[in-house]
Design a protein around this motif. Structure first.
Motif, PDB file in Angstrom:
ATOM      1  N   ALA A 179      41.021  32.652  68.694  1.00 50.69           N
ATOM      2  CA  ALA A 179      42.402  33.099  68.907  1.00 50.69           C
ATOM      3  C   ALA A 179      43.303  31.929  69.277  1.00 50.69           C
ATOM      4  O   ALA A 179      44.437  31.824  68.783  1.00 50.69           O
ATOM      5  CB  ALA A 179      42.439  34.170  69.999  1.00 50.69           C
ATOM      6  N   ILE A 180      42.807  31.032  70.133  1.00 53.40           N
ATOM      7  CA  ILE A 180      43.603  29.861  70.523  1.00 53.40           C
ATOM      8  C   ILE A 180      43.787  28.939  69.320  1.00 53.40           C
ATOM      9  O   ILE A 180      44.874  28.398  69.089  1.00 53.40           O
ATOM     10  CB  ILE A 180      42.924  29.123  71.693  1.00 53.40           C
ATOM     11  N   GLU A 181      42.729  28.752  68.526  1.00 47.97           N
ATOM     12  CA  GLU A 181      42.825  27.895  67.345  1.00 47.97           C
ATOM     13  C   GLU A 181      43.855  28.428  66.351  1.00 47.97           C
ATOM     14  O   GLU A 181      44.696  27.676  65.835  1.00 47.97           O
ATOM     15  CB  GLU A 181      41.459  27.791  66.660  1.00 47.97           C
ATOM     16  N   ASN A 182      43.820  29.725  66.076  1.00 48.71           N
ATOM     17  CA  ASN A 182      44.705  30.294  65.069  1.00 48.71           C
ATOM     18  C   ASN A 182      46.161  30.316  65.531  1.00 48.71           C
ATOM     19  O   ASN A 182      47.070  30.102  64.720  1.00 48.71           O
ATOM     20  CB  ASN A 182      44.258  31.717  64.715  1.00 48.71           C
ATOM     21  N   SER A 183      46.401  30.558  66.797  1.00 43.09           N
ATOM     22  CA  SER A 183      47.782  30.648  67.276  1.00 43.09           C
ATOM     23  C   SER A 183      48.411  29.271  67.473  1.00 43.09           C
ATOM     24  O   SER A 183      49.638  29.134  67.374  1.00 43.09           O
ATOM     25  CB  SER A 183      47.836  31.437  68.590  1.00 43.09           C
TER      26      SER A 183
END
Length: 238
Positions: A179-183
């Protein structure tokens, strides 16, 4: 402004000269950019990237995927050095240190001297644990960096507290990390207590702030809400 070619005294080499049109003008020489083979007195430049023990097998498996973009596209020579170095201590104790490393060198046809450092960063990112598909972006883009820090740099944790902090960073099945990578449009590697982030300067800062909040004990839901707000601001800015 007129551009002429002038011949240096006692030499047959022509040099471009910018000659401004006007009274009292001064001739200014215009030098062409040097090729990498012409820098450092014509000597090739080197970079050496050490290979950790646990990354030697993946390096052998993915060697051609690393070799192709470095040698064919960036015009940089690359080889794997397997020789061992023997060191002697004060007390006449000799032991062998594994000197496994990837060596890079410029060639006569290297178009840009910065290609050498880009290739070194690419190989180093692979050694840190990034996938080749992610690390190869360092060869194609100029504003990408790798930032590394440890959990103890944020907060001193031991035992089960450290294990729970690592679990919060990854989430169930890696959900929180993804989630952190994609956002933030970054890539994150969690190697025991060390964390490596690949991305642009602004995106690395956002991802690092989210990871630090998780280390300090913030629940994942609170971090997600902050990420949504920051991502919206970044989307408006760019």
């Amino acid at each position: 402004m007129e551009v002429e070619t002038a011949t240096a005294a006692g030499s047959s080499v022509e040099m471009a000269v910018d000659r401004p049109a006007g009274p009292g003008s001064v001739e200014k020489p215009r030098f062409d950019a040097l090729m990498p083979s012409e820098m450092s007195g014509g000597r090739p430049q080197f970079r050496k990237v050490p290979v950790p023990q646990h990354r030697f097998a993946p390096l052998k498996r993915c060697w051609m995927d690393i070799y192709t973009p470095v040698y064919e596209h960036m015009k940089i020579d690359i080889r794997m050095n397997l020789k061992a170095v023997t060191c002697e201590l004060k007390f006449l104790l000799a032991f062998a240190l594994a000197a496994r490393r990837v060596e890079l060198k410029t060639r006569q046809d290297t178009p840009d001297v910065s290609n050498l450092q880009k290739c070194a960063d690419f190989v180093h990112a692979f050694m840190l644990g990034f996938d080749i598909a992610d690390a190869v972006a360092l060869l194609r883009l100029d504003d990408l960096y790798v930032d590394s820090f440890e959990i103890k740099d944020v907060k001193t944790l031991r035992g089960e507290h450290l294990s729970r902090a690592i679990g919060r960073l990854s989430g169930k099945g890696g959900k929180t990390k993804f989630a952190i990578e994609n956002s933030t449009r970054t890539r994150i590697v969690i190697a025991d207590t060390k964390i490596h982030i690949l991305g642009s300067f602004v995106n690395i800062k956002v991802a690092r702030d989210s990871l630090c909040s998780l280390i300090l004990g913030s629940p994942a839901g609170k971090v997600y809400s902050k990420l949504r707000a920051v991502s919206a601001r970044l989307a408006e800015r760019y």
